[in-house]
Write a protein that holds these residues in place. Structure first.
Motif, PDB file in Angstrom:
ATOM      1  N   PRO A 124       0.798  -1.225   0.000  1.00 54.84           N
ATOM      2  CA  PRO A 124       0.000   0.000   0.000  1.00 54.84           C
ATOM      3  C   PRO A 124       0.835   1.281   0.000  1.00 54.84           C
ATOM      4  CG  PRO A 124      -0.969  -1.589   1.502  1.00 54.84           C
ATOM      5  CD  PRO A 124       0.344  -2.169   1.055  1.00 54.84           C
ATOM      6  N   ALA A 125       1.954   1.306   0.719  1.00 54.99           N
ATOM      7  CA  ALA A 125       2.779   2.513   0.755  1.00 54.99           C
ATOM      8  C   ALA A 125       3.365   2.819  -0.615  1.00 54.99           C
ATOM      9  CB  ALA A 125       3.892   2.351   1.787  1.00 54.99           C
ATOM     10  N   GLU A 126       3.809   1.783  -1.314  1.00 54.37           N
ATOM     11  CA  GLU A 126       4.371   1.983  -2.654  1.00 54.37           C
ATOM     12  C   GLU A 126       3.279   2.433  -3.627  1.00 54.37           C
ATOM     13  OE1 GLU A 126       6.890  -0.578  -6.003  1.00 54.37           O
ATOM     14  OE2 GLU A 126       6.614  -1.391  -3.985  1.00 54.37           O
ATOM     15  N   ILE A 127       2.093   1.843  -3.492  1.00 47.45           N
ATOM     16  CA  ILE A 127       0.976   2.227  -4.358  1.00 47.45           C
ATOM     17  C   ILE A 127       0.587   3.681  -4.113  1.00 47.45           C
ATOM     18  CG2 ILE A 127      -1.476   1.808  -4.826  1.00 47.45           C
ATOM     19  CD1 ILE A 127      -0.867  -1.177  -4.142  1.00 47.45           C
ATOM     20  N   SER A 128       0.524   4.073  -2.847  1.00 47.66           N
ATOM     21  CA  SER A 128       0.152   5.443  -2.505  1.00 47.66           C
ATOM     22  C   SER A 128       1.116   6.445  -3.127  1.00 47.66           C
ATOM     23  CB  SER A 128       0.120   5.601  -0.982  1.00 47.66           C
ATOM     24  OG  SER A 128      -0.238   6.913  -0.625  1.00 47.66           O
ATOM     25  N   ALA A 129       2.409   6.160  -3.046  1.00 54.57           N
ATOM     26  CA  ALA A 129       3.411   7.061  -3.617  1.00 54.57           C
ATOM     27  C   ALA A 129       3.271   7.154  -5.132  1.00 54.57           C
ATOM     28  CB  ALA A 129       4.813   6.584  -3.238  1.00 54.57           C
ATOM     29  N   ALA A 130       3.002   6.017  -5.773  1.00 54.85           N
ATOM     30  CA  ALA A 130       2.855   6.013  -7.229  1.00 54.85           C
ATOM     31  C   ALA A 130       1.605   6.773  -7.660  1.00 54.85           C
ATOM     32  CB  ALA A 130       2.801   4.577  -7.742  1.00 54.85           C
ATOM     33  N   MET A 131       0.524   6.616  -6.893  1.00 56.05           N
ATOM     34  CA  MET A 131      -0.710   7.298  -7.248  1.00 56.05           C
ATOM     35  C   MET A 131      -0.561   8.806  -7.123  1.00 56.05           C
ATOM     36  SD  MET A 131      -2.911   4.981  -8.149  1.00 56.05           S
ATOM     37  CE  MET A 131      -4.386   5.969  -8.138  1.00 56.05           C
ATOM     38  N   ALA A 132       0.144   9.244  -6.089  1.00 58.73           N
ATOM     39  CA  ALA A 132       0.290  10.681  -5.861  1.00 58.73           C
ATOM     40  C   ALA A 132       1.202  11.330  -6.892  1.00 58.73           C
ATOM     41  CB  ALA A 132       0.844  10.925  -4.462  1.00 58.73           C
ATOM     42  N   ARG A 133       2.098  10.556  -7.489  1.00 58.02           N
ATOM     43  CA  ARG A 133       3.042  11.108  -8.444  1.00 58.02           C
ATOM     44  C   ARG A 133       2.334  11.455  -9.763  1.00 58.02           C
ATOM     45  NH1 ARG A 133       7.562   7.038  -9.792  1.00 58.02           N
ATOM     46  NH2 ARG A 133       6.764   6.254  -7.801  1.00 58.02           N
ATOM     47  N   SER A 134       2.507  12.644 -10.237  1.00 59.83           N
ATOM     48  CA  SER A 134       1.998  13.130 -11.540  1.00 59.83           C
ATOM     49  C   SER A 134       0.496  12.986 -11.704  1.00 59.83           C
ATOM     50  CB  SER A 134       2.714  12.432 -12.706  1.00 59.83           C
ATOM     51  OG  SER A 134       2.325  11.085 -12.828  1.00 59.83           O
ATOM     52  N   ALA A 135      -0.250  12.941 -10.609  1.00 58.11           N
ATOM     53  CA  ALA A 135      -1.705  12.858 -10.712  1.00 58.11           C
ATOM     54  C   ALA A 135      -2.268  14.110 -11.378  1.00 58.11           C
ATOM     55  CB  ALA A 135      -2.322  12.694  -9.328  1.00 58.11           C
ATOM     56  N   GLY A 136      -3.300  13.931 -12.181  1.00 58.90           N
ATOM     57  CA  GLY A 136      -3.973  15.065 -12.807  1.00 58.90           C
ATOM     58  C   GLY A 136      -3.315  15.579 -14.061  1.00 58.90           C
ATOM     59  N   GLN A 137      -2.466  14.763 -14.677  1.00 54.59           N
ATOM     60  CA  GLN A 137      -1.767  15.211 -15.884  1.00 54.59           C
ATOM     61  C   GLN A 137      -2.080  14.290 -17.057  1.00 54.59           C
ATOM     62  OE1 GLN A 137       2.407  15.780 -15.065  1.00 54.59           O
ATOM     63  NE2 GLN A 137       2.026  16.911 -13.180  1.00 54.59           N
ATOM     64  N   GLY A 138      -3.322  14.114 -17.355  1.00 50.88           N
ATOM     65  CA  GLY A 138      -3.719  13.257 -18.459  1.00 50.88           C
ATOM     66  C   GLY A 138      -3.800  11.800 -18.040  1.00 50.88           C
TER      67      GLY A 138
END
Length: 535
Positions: free
Chosen positions: A505-519
């Motif tokens: 979950p921690a790795e997923i959370s970091a990946a989701m937060a990265r570059s969110a909202g850019q297409g």
């Protein structure tokens, strides 16, 4: 300035605009060319999917989020048959959808003459899933067809409707467009509100069941629960209504712990819930949650007839909840609502098992990384887990096709429709590697439309849920290991980012937060592979 009469196609577009349609999903074909006349100049947005099934699922996602009917334009024959699956899903989940199709010239219908896209009875086929199907036999039929197609969206339980326009009619001059017929929701009967208030005001252990029909009545539901001191069990389509509220129970009424809570209630208030088995008996036990005094509120009269209740009330949930609040005294008798809810939440989470709890932790990480999102799902393990237990932070923001009709391939196109309906909202699509392959090309529509959607692919390299079901009943596992593509290469072909993560979950959370909202982008989760599926 137009110096000729408008055609059926142009008048159809005018009629849609007059009914507040601002977007249609469709793939033009030789049999719908005339239906497109005037669309470009109308201001109505046209979105092109890669398959007519995608058009239907996009219309579904759009409707669930916008509250307006999703509209699809499809060709005669295969276009209509490709859209039947989305129409069936929409009917199961009470989603307003209008499918407008062509049909062959009237003299040829039912003749079996081998015309292009010919079906023996196209309208008859549509009628198997549509609430109503209208055939425009002559230009003067168009206004009536539109009124009849839109009527079910306002006067009762919504679902899919259909209009077909023959080739020999589509290009002809149309009659003048009439003012749309407006249908009002049924008024709440004051006497029934008073009866409900009397039952609930003196209840010691009241309980509320909130379904999809309550998704737009969140504030009234919260106030009502607090007044009654009543736990609120939310079905799949009711999730997000009571996020982190002490009275909220975001768990399936199929679970034994939730059934125990329901059985302990002396009055149950059911708001906009179908009482379908995929919510209330997903384990197919044949047993039903026991309810003592049931007050049932639903917009559909037929639904009210299907399950007996002490007090059946036909009403729209929001209007009823507001009227009930006004009728209830400030000092209702309900006790221990929050402790009862807390005990049930803990028991339900324990009941779903370690594997599903791990997947709920993944959902929690995704939600917390991108708050207030629209989370659209397909039939895949995290979605199954979430339908059993998951608390979302946006009313109406959790929906999927893993209940009701259960169409695989729903998630990707439905997420696209959701993003178009709410461009300001982050959209997360959760699909399995198997389900993704049903509708993977639709991601290019998200690219065309520059939609900010995170496509989360739960990749366990097969149909693990089906493999598990086969194994549990002693059937040799077969057909459950379709090889997935290299999603990193797929993303590169689509021209979008790809992030590969573990199921931590921690790795997923970091990946989701990265570059969110850019297409659009793909986040691929390497999930545990079910060994039996690969043996």
């Amino acid at each position: 300035m137009m110096d000729r009469e408008k055609t059926i196609g142009e008048t159809l577009v005018d009629g849609l605009a007059a009914r507040d349609v601002t977007c249609v999903f469709g793939i033009p074909g030789v049999h719908t060319v005339e239906l497109y006349r005037g669309l470009a100049a109308s201001g109505i947005r046209h979105v092109t999917p890669r398959h007519e099934q995608g058009a239907g699922f996009m219309a579904d996602g759009y409707a669930r989020v916008s509250g307006k009917p999703g509209v699809a334009f499809v060709i005669t024959g295969p276009g209509l048959t490709n859209t039947l699956t989305p129409m069936a899903q929409a009917r199961a989940d009470s989603v307003p959808m209008l499918v407008i199709s062509g049909v062959n010239a009237q003299a040829s219908l039912g003749q079996g003459m081998g015309h292009l896209h010919e079906l023996p009875d196209q309208q008859g086929l549509a009628q198997t899933v549509a609430l109503t199907s209208q055939h425009v036999a002559k230009p003067t039929d168009l206004n009536s067809a539109l009124n009849k197609a839109f009527s079910p969206f306002a006067e009762g339980r919504p679902g899919p409707t259909h209009i077909q326009i023959p080739l020999d009619v589509a290009g002809s001059a149309a009659a003048e467009l009439a003012t749309p017929t407006r249908v009002a929701q049924p008024a709440v009967e004051a006497a029934l509100v008073q009866q409900a208030a009397q039952l609930l005001a003196t209840a010691k252990n009241p309980l509320i069941l909130a379904g999809g029909g309550a998704r737009r009545a969140g504030e009234a539901l919260r106030l009502l629960a607090e007044r009654l001191n009543a736990p609120v069990v939310q079905t799949t389509n009711g999730r997000g209504l009571m996020y982190q509220h002490p009275l909220g129970v975001p768990a399936s009424p199929s679970l034994a712990s939730v059934r125990g809570l329901i059985a302990g209630a002396d009055v149950v208030l059911a708001l906009g819930t179908e009482f379908g088995p995929t919510d209330y008996d997903m384990y197919a036990t044949g047993a039903w949650p026991q309810m003592r005094q049931l007050i049932r509120v639903d917009i559909c009269e037929k639904q009210l007839e299907r399950h007996p209740a002490r007090l059946p009330i036909r009403a729209e949930v929001g209007g009823f909840a507001a009227a009930l609040l006004a009728a209830l005294p400030s000092n209702c008798s309900g006790v221990d609502g929050a402790p009862r809810a807390a005990e049930t939440r803990a028991a339900a989470l324990a009941e779903i098992g370690e594997d599903y709890r791990a997947q709920v932790a993944v959902l929690d990480a995704v939600r917390d990384a991108i708050p207030n999102s629209l989370m659209v799902g397909d039939s895949t393990q995290p979605i199954y887990a979430g339908n059993l237990y998951y608390d979302h932070d946006r009313p109406g923001g959790w929906f999927n096709a893993a209940t009701g009709y259960g169409a695989l391939g729903y998630g990707i196109p439905a997420a696209i429709g959701a993003a178009i309906a709410a461009p300001e909202a982050p959209v997360i699509c959760i699909v399995g590697d198997g389900g993704a392959q049903f509708s993977l090309p639709e991601i290019m529509t998200a690219v065309d439309e520059n939609l900010s959607i995170t496509f989360v692919i739960w990749n366990n390299q097969g149909y693990r849920e089906i493999a598990t079901s086969m194994q549990e009943v002693g059937v040799e596992v077969i057909g459950c290991d379709p090889t997935p593509p290299r999603f990193c290469d797929t993303a590169r072909c689509f021209g979008i980012p790809h992030l590969a993560v573990s199921d931590d979950p921690a790795e997923i959370s970091a990946a989701m937060a990265r570059s969110a909202g850019q297409g659009p982008r793909i986040v691929e989760i390497a999930a545990p592979v079910f060994a039996a599926a690969k043996s």
